[in-house]
Write a protein that holds these residues in place. Sequence first.
Motif, PDB file in Angstrom:
ATOM      1  N   GLU A  27       0.896  -1.197  -0.061  1.00  0.00           N
ATOM      2  CA  GLU A  27       0.086  -0.184   0.122  1.00  0.00           C
ATOM      3  C   GLU A  27       0.809   1.358  -0.016  1.00  0.00           C
ATOM      4  OE1 GLU A  27      -3.263   0.063   0.047  1.00  0.00           O
ATOM      5  OE2 GLU A  27      -3.959  -1.770   0.865  1.00  0.00           O
ATOM      6  N   ASN A  30       0.045   7.930   2.953  1.00  0.00           N
ATOM      7  CA  ASN A  30      -0.468   9.210   2.635  1.00  0.00           C
ATOM      8  C   ASN A  30       0.551  10.018   1.862  1.00  0.00           C
ATOM      9  OD1 ASN A  30      -1.330  11.937   3.025  1.00  0.00           O
ATOM     10  ND2 ASN A  30      -3.128  10.834   3.901  1.00  0.00           N
ATOM     11  N   GLY A 141      -7.667  -4.298   8.476  1.00  0.00           N
ATOM     12  CA  GLY A 141      -7.822  -3.202   7.887  1.00  0.00           C
ATOM     13  C   GLY A 141      -7.460  -1.775   8.567  1.00  0.00           C
ATOM     14  N   ALA A 142      -7.401  -1.771   9.893  1.00  0.00           N
ATOM     15  CA  ALA A 142      -7.115  -0.712  10.640  1.00  0.00           C
ATOM     16  C   ALA A 142      -5.599  -0.526  10.596  1.00  0.00           C
ATOM     17  CB  ALA A 142      -7.619  -0.941  12.040  1.00  0.00           C
ATOM     18  N   ARG A 144      -3.885  -1.192   8.300  1.00  0.00           N
ATOM     19  CA  ARG A 144      -3.432  -0.600   6.837  1.00  0.00           C
ATOM     20  C   ARG A 144      -3.796   0.928   6.817  1.00  0.00           C
ATOM     21  NH1 ARG A 144      -5.387  -5.854   4.484  1.00  0.00           N
ATOM     22  NH2 ARG A 144      -7.444  -4.578   4.419  1.00  0.00           N
ATOM     23  N   GLN A 145      -4.984   1.235   7.333  1.00  0.00           N
ATOM     24  CA  GLN A 145      -5.179   2.692   7.478  1.00  0.00           C
ATOM     25  C   GLN A 145      -4.154   3.577   8.117  1.00  0.00           C
ATOM     26  OE1 GLN A 145      -9.651   1.954   8.446  1.00  0.00           O
ATOM     27  NE2 GLN A 145      -9.767   3.566   7.142  1.00  0.00           N
ATOM     28  N   THR A 148      -2.070   4.277   5.677  1.00  0.00           N
ATOM     29  CA  THR A 148      -2.616   4.875   4.369  1.00  0.00           C
ATOM     30  C   THR A 148      -3.130   6.238   4.700  1.00  0.00           C
ATOM     31  OG1 THR A 148      -4.329   3.786   4.524  1.00  0.00           O
ATOM     32  CG2 THR A 148      -2.664   2.841   3.050  1.00  0.00           C
ATOM     33  N   ASP A 149      -3.777   6.245   5.831  1.00  0.00           N
ATOM     34  CA  ASP A 149      -4.603   7.406   6.336  1.00  0.00           C
ATOM     35  C   ASP A 149      -4.062   8.254   7.269  1.00  0.00           C
ATOM     36  OD1 ASP A 149      -6.273   5.997   4.592  1.00  0.00           O
ATOM     37  OD2 ASP A 149      -8.112   5.775   6.177  1.00  0.00           O
TER      38      ASP A 149
END
Length: 289
Positions: A27, A30, A141-142, A144-145, A148-149
């Motif tokens: 991934e 940001n 998923g958390a 990965r965020q 990425t986030d």
Amino acid sequence: MSTECTHDCSTCGSSCSERTAPQSMLEKPNEMSKIGKVIGIVSGKGGVGKSLVTSLLAAKITKDGYRAAILDADITGPSIPMAFGLEEERAETDSMTGTDGKAQEFLKPVQSKGGVQIMSMNFLLPHSTDPVIWRGPVISGAVRQFWTDVVWDNVDFMFVDCPPGTGDVPLTVFQSIPVDGIIVVSSPQQLVRVIVEKAVNMANMMHVPILGLIENMSYVRCPDCGKELNVFGESNINRIAEDFSLKVLARIPVEQKMSVAVDNGEVESLTEGYVDAAAAAVEGLIRKA
């Protein structure tokens, strides 16, 4: 189908490199983040002190003049905030205009007193004691965020504190984040070989370099005579390291001063040099680049 493939990957077998190569699932962070080297802190079992090692390394790296960050991938059992005295902190959100011209929200990591940037699930809960009752895919998923986030500000070294074992989250970290190396944490109990071997085999399967081993709870030093007492049994870490052609980067003792500092959120105040060699190995990644 990959741009490097000439066929439909969904119809091929497991031998297709596009299905097995971890880098095919990486991934992007940001677009406002700047992250240097990423180090995973892993173990084949729980309770060996990965969060302690992560905290000590981040604090040491910062004292050496680098910008350190911790991505706390232990979503259901985060302990990093307590070590840094940040249990009551909550992550803030902000917005920016993306390359597509649209407003995008992002998370800002919490910064410790010493300057370590940290993102942990506890920073997103109404109360730090609220349980996270999620299934594996949501937890992954958390993680990965968090990559990425969250906008990570000019980080030299990011430490990823992984939960124990070789399940969903460690797999997500290895496949989704460009990990430059891992440190395997163990304890001096008899099952240490199994612990190390599981973590080493996973790292080798995922083509992630292993920087070395750290043994936590290695011994207790007698306050009167200074003798090292092996309260958890005789250590086999040197022999195991030799068998796997790895370096022993640190042997951390059971020490009341360290436990009190972590419990009081003052891990950055510790000055003992237990992880100095491990920090030097991590810092060497930049010098070799």
